[in-house]
Design a protein around this motif. Structure first.
Motif, mmCIF file in Angstrom:
data_model
loop_
_atom_site.group_PDB
_atom_site.id
_atom_site.type_symbol
_atom_site.label_atom_id
_atom_site.label_comp_id
_atom_site.label_asym_id
_atom_site.label_seq_id
_atom_site.Cartn_x
_atom_site.Cartn_y
_atom_site.Cartn_z
ATOM 1 N N GLN A 177 0.842 -1.188 0.000
ATOM 2 C CA GLN A 177 0.000 0.000 0.000
ATOM 3 C C GLN A 177 0.882 1.245 0.000
ATOM 4 O OE1 GLN A 177 -2.791 0.094 3.197
ATOM 5 N NE2 GLN A 177 -3.669 2.050 2.587
ATOM 6 N N VAL A 178 0.567 2.170 -0.888
ATOM 7 C CA VAL A 178 1.351 3.389 -0.995
ATOM 8 C C VAL A 178 1.114 4.262 0.222
ATOM 9 C CG1 VAL A 178 1.733 5.488 -2.333
ATOM 10 C CG2 VAL A 178 1.270 3.319 -3.508
ATOM 11 N N GLN A 179 2.203 4.788 0.766
ATOM 12 C CA GLN A 179 2.109 5.684 1.910
ATOM 13 C C GLN A 179 2.799 7.000 1.623
ATOM 14 O OE1 GLN A 179 3.698 3.308 5.258
ATOM 15 N NE2 GLN A 179 1.677 3.537 6.184
ATOM 16 N N LEU A 180 2.232 8.052 2.169
ATOM 17 C CA LEU A 180 2.826 9.377 2.119
ATOM 18 C C LEU A 180 3.053 9.821 3.553
ATOM 19 C CD1 LEU A 180 0.453 10.916 -0.560
ATOM 20 C CD2 LEU A 180 2.868 10.356 -0.901
ATOM 21 N N VAL A 181 4.290 10.195 3.866
ATOM 22 C CA VAL A 181 4.609 10.611 5.226
ATOM 23 C C VAL A 181 5.250 11.985 5.184
ATOM 24 C CG1 VAL A 181 5.850 10.079 7.341
ATOM 25 C CG2 VAL A 181 4.924 8.216 5.942
ATOM 26 N N GLU A 182 4.550 12.959 5.758
ATOM 27 C CA GLU A 182 5.043 14.334 5.805
ATOM 28 C C GLU A 182 5.671 14.607 7.177
ATOM 29 O OE1 GLU A 182 1.105 14.259 3.429
ATOM 30 O OE2 GLU A 182 1.769 13.550 5.400
ATOM 31 N N SER A 183 6.679 15.459 7.189
ATOM 32 C CA SER A 183 7.320 15.848 8.447
ATOM 33 C C SER A 183 7.962 17.219 8.290
ATOM 34 C CB SER A 183 8.374 14.814 8.852
ATOM 35 O OG SER A 183 9.403 14.755 7.878
#
Length: 114
Positions: free
Chosen positions: A1-7
């Protein structure tokens, strides 16, 4: 599953700077036009900057000259350097594709105090 993680978000005074990062777990990251979006309380999500696979960039008028979008395709990572921040830049910032979107991540909160 594609994930996007912002920080990289945080609290900063007006005139300050922040650098946001976005890591995308997709094998086609390098060919995707990616964008940074933001959503302020009570407002719709808006696209503030975008970057194509080869690195062509576009900016919303409200951030032009202050924000710089970049990417490192080898690291599946996109960045947003935000300088001369204003209180009106306060929002949750998200990354996602522009022409093809993935499931939205949780975003990163940017708060600019006056």
């Amino acid at each position: 599953q594609v994930q996007l993680v912002e920080s990289g978000g945080g609290l900063v005074q007006a005139g300050g700077s922040l650098r946001l990062s976005c890591v995308a777990s997709t094998k086609i990251f390098s060919i995707m036009t990616m964008g940074w979006y933001r959503q302020a309380p009570g407002k719709q999500r808006e696209l503030v900057a975008s970057i194509s696979g080869p690195g062509n960039t576009n900016y919303a008028d409200s951030v032009k000259g202050r924000f710089t979008i970049s990417r490192d395709n080898a690291k599946n990572t996109m960045y947003l350097q935000m300088n001369s921040l204003k209180p009106e830049d306060t929002a949750v910032y998200y990354c996602n594709g522009v022409t093809s979107s993935m499931t939205w991540g949780q975003g990163t909160q940017v708060t600019v105090s006056s």
